[in-house]
Design a protein around this motif. Structure first.
Motif, mmCIF file in Angstrom:
data_model
loop_
_atom_site.group_PDB
_atom_site.id
_atom_site.type_symbol
_atom_site.label_atom_id
_atom_site.label_comp_id
_atom_site.label_asym_id
_atom_site.label_seq_id
_atom_site.Cartn_x
_atom_site.Cartn_y
_atom_site.Cartn_z
ATOM 1 N N ILE A 68 16.396 18.080 -3.148
ATOM 2 C CA ILE A 68 17.341 16.976 -3.020
ATOM 3 C C ILE A 68 17.380 16.761 -1.635
ATOM 4 N N SER A 69 18.186 15.518 -0.972
ATOM 5 C CA SER A 69 18.452 15.345 0.254
ATOM 6 C C SER A 69 19.393 16.012 0.659
ATOM 7 N N ALA A 70 19.831 16.118 2.151
ATOM 8 C CA ALA A 70 20.639 16.933 2.815
ATOM 9 C C ALA A 70 21.995 16.029 2.520
ATOM 10 N N ASP A 71 21.999 15.081 2.441
ATOM 11 C CA ASP A 71 23.319 14.041 2.037
ATOM 12 C C ASP A 71 23.767 14.466 0.525
ATOM 13 N N ASP A 72 22.783 14.369 -0.423
ATOM 14 C CA ASP A 72 23.073 15.179 -1.783
ATOM 15 C C ASP A 72 23.851 16.392 -1.737
ATOM 16 N N TYR A 73 22.822 17.123 -1.057
ATOM 17 C CA TYR A 73 23.235 18.591 -0.984
ATOM 18 C C TYR A 73 24.895 18.462 -0.572
ATOM 19 N N SER A 74 25.377 17.748 0.306
ATOM 20 C CA SER A 74 26.741 17.878 1.128
ATOM 21 C C SER A 74 27.742 17.401 -0.103
ATOM 22 N N LEU A 75 27.118 16.450 -1.043
ATOM 23 C CA LEU A 75 28.159 15.972 -2.071
ATOM 24 C C LEU A 75 28.250 16.973 -3.135
ATOM 25 N N TYR A 76 27.083 17.703 -3.445
ATOM 26 C CA TYR A 76 27.063 19.183 -4.415
ATOM 27 C C TYR A 76 28.042 20.167 -3.921
ATOM 28 N N LEU A 77 27.707 20.128 -2.647
ATOM 29 C CA LEU A 77 28.539 21.468 -2.037
ATOM 30 C C LEU A 77 30.177 21.440 -2.079
ATOM 31 N N SER A 78 30.535 20.176 -1.939
ATOM 32 C CA SER A 78 31.929 19.898 -2.245
ATOM 33 C C SER A 78 32.652 20.216 -3.368
ATOM 34 N N GLY A 79 31.680 20.566 -4.423
ATOM 35 C CA GLY A 79 32.255 20.470 -5.666
ATOM 36 C C GLY A 79 32.797 19.529 -6.386
ATOM 37 N N TYR A 105 31.077 16.892 -6.836
ATOM 38 C CA TYR A 105 29.963 15.982 -7.681
ATOM 39 C C TYR A 105 29.215 16.982 -8.443
ATOM 40 N N VAL A 106 28.501 16.517 -9.231
ATOM 41 C CA VAL A 106 27.720 17.191 -10.309
ATOM 42 C C VAL A 106 26.371 16.070 -10.456
ATOM 43 N N ARG A 107 25.258 16.831 -10.930
ATOM 44 C CA ARG A 107 23.968 16.189 -11.061
ATOM 45 C C ARG A 107 24.111 14.954 -12.444
ATOM 46 N N GLY A 108 23.829 13.870 -12.259
ATOM 47 C CA GLY A 108 23.976 13.034 -13.143
ATOM 48 C C GLY A 108 22.687 13.100 -13.941
ATOM 49 N N GLU A 109 22.817 12.208 -15.153
ATOM 50 C CA GLU A 109 21.483 12.483 -16.000
ATOM 51 C C GLU A 109 20.226 11.624 -15.156
ATOM 52 N N ASN A 110 20.516 10.841 -14.251
ATOM 53 C CA ASN A 110 19.581 10.133 -13.606
ATOM 54 C C ASN A 110 19.123 10.777 -12.370
ATOM 55 N N GLY A 111 19.631 12.146 -12.071
ATOM 56 C CA GLY A 111 19.308 12.994 -11.019
ATOM 57 C C GLY A 111 20.013 13.037 -9.871
ATOM 58 N N LYS A 112 20.927 11.875 -9.936
ATOM 59 C CA LYS A 112 21.643 11.531 -8.734
ATOM 60 C C LYS A 112 22.919 12.140 -8.923
ATOM 61 N N PRO A 113 23.909 12.302 -7.601
ATOM 62 C CA PRO A 113 25.218 13.073 -7.694
ATOM 63 C C PRO A 113 26.026 11.992 -8.105
ATOM 64 N N VAL A 114 26.760 12.501 -9.288
ATOM 65 C CA VAL A 114 28.051 11.650 -9.801
ATOM 66 C C VAL A 114 29.416 12.598 -9.769
ATOM 67 N N LYS A 115 30.427 11.736 -9.597
ATOM 68 C CA LYS A 115 31.661 12.205 -9.433
ATOM 69 C C LYS A 115 32.027 13.392 -10.733
ATOM 70 N N TYR A 116 32.441 14.630 -10.434
ATOM 71 C CA TYR A 116 32.851 15.525 -11.529
ATOM 72 C C TYR A 116 34.328 15.111 -12.343
ATOM 73 N N VAL A 117 34.036 15.022 -13.447
ATOM 74 C CA VAL A 117 35.156 14.740 -14.271
ATOM 75 C C VAL A 117 35.160 15.930 -15.348
ATOM 76 N N ALA A 118 36.498 16.331 -15.185
ATOM 77 C CA ALA A 118 36.725 17.691 -15.803
ATOM 78 C C ALA A 118 36.940 17.301 -17.368
ATOM 79 N N PRO A 119 36.356 17.992 -18.269
ATOM 80 C CA PRO A 119 36.460 17.723 -19.560
ATOM 81 C C PRO A 119 37.831 17.889 -20.312
ATOM 82 N N GLU A 120 38.101 17.039 -21.329
ATOM 83 C CA GLU A 120 39.535 17.129 -22.024
ATOM 84 C C GLU A 120 39.641 18.454 -22.435
#
Length: 145
Positions: free
Chosen positions: A54-65, A67-82
């Motif tokens: 992954i890119s350093a930019d994506d790494y930074s997003l994941y490191l923040s907690g 974001y998670v890896r989306g189904e398309n392989g890109k970072p997506v905002k983490y949404v806590a499950p109900e």
């Protein structure tokens, strides 16, 4: 985030959360470097469902907690499950129990004061309130089963 690292090898669990990462030390254009890095990541990240570069930019997003890896392989905002129904009931039971314990403490103090004052009528009233409280607590807990 400014970094002198361009790419990372990251492992993700089945839910898309990052479980670990290593600095990618090869050339992204060299398939052998990428494959070797991924194999190294697979060995290093226990429980990883996906290991990729992954890119350093994506790494930074994941490191923040955030974001998670989306189904398309890109970072997506983490949404806590109900919360599940079981989890919701557990919270309600805990709240009911905490309220019950607080009321028992108040009644216990009041009973001690009434006993010290020799006030039989107040003691009888407090004991009646306590029985009502117990019945109400039992009823509430049964309703939450």
């Amino acid at each position: 985030m400014v970094s002198n690292v361009g790419y990372y090898v990251a492992g993700f669990d089945a839910a898309g959360k990052r479980v670990g990462s290593l600095i990618f030390e090869g050339k992204l254009s060299d398939n052998k470097d990428v494959a070797a890095a991924i194999e190294k990541g697979k060995a290093a990240f226990e429980g990883a469902a996906v290991v990729e570069v992954i890119s350093a930019d994506d790494y930074s997003l994941y490191l923040s907690g955030a974001y998670v890896r989306g189904e398309n392989g890109k970072p997506v905002k983490y949404v806590a499950p109900e919360p599940t129904e079981t989890e919701k009931k557990a919270v309600q039971q805990a709240e009911l129990t905490a309220d019950y314990k607080a009321q028992v403490a108040e009644l216990t103090t009041a009973l001690q004061v009434a006993d010290l004052n020799g006030d039989a009528d107040a003691k009888a009233s407090i004991q009646s309130d306590f029985k009502d409280l117990q019945a109400s607590y039992k009823e509430g807990m049964e309703a939450l089963k």
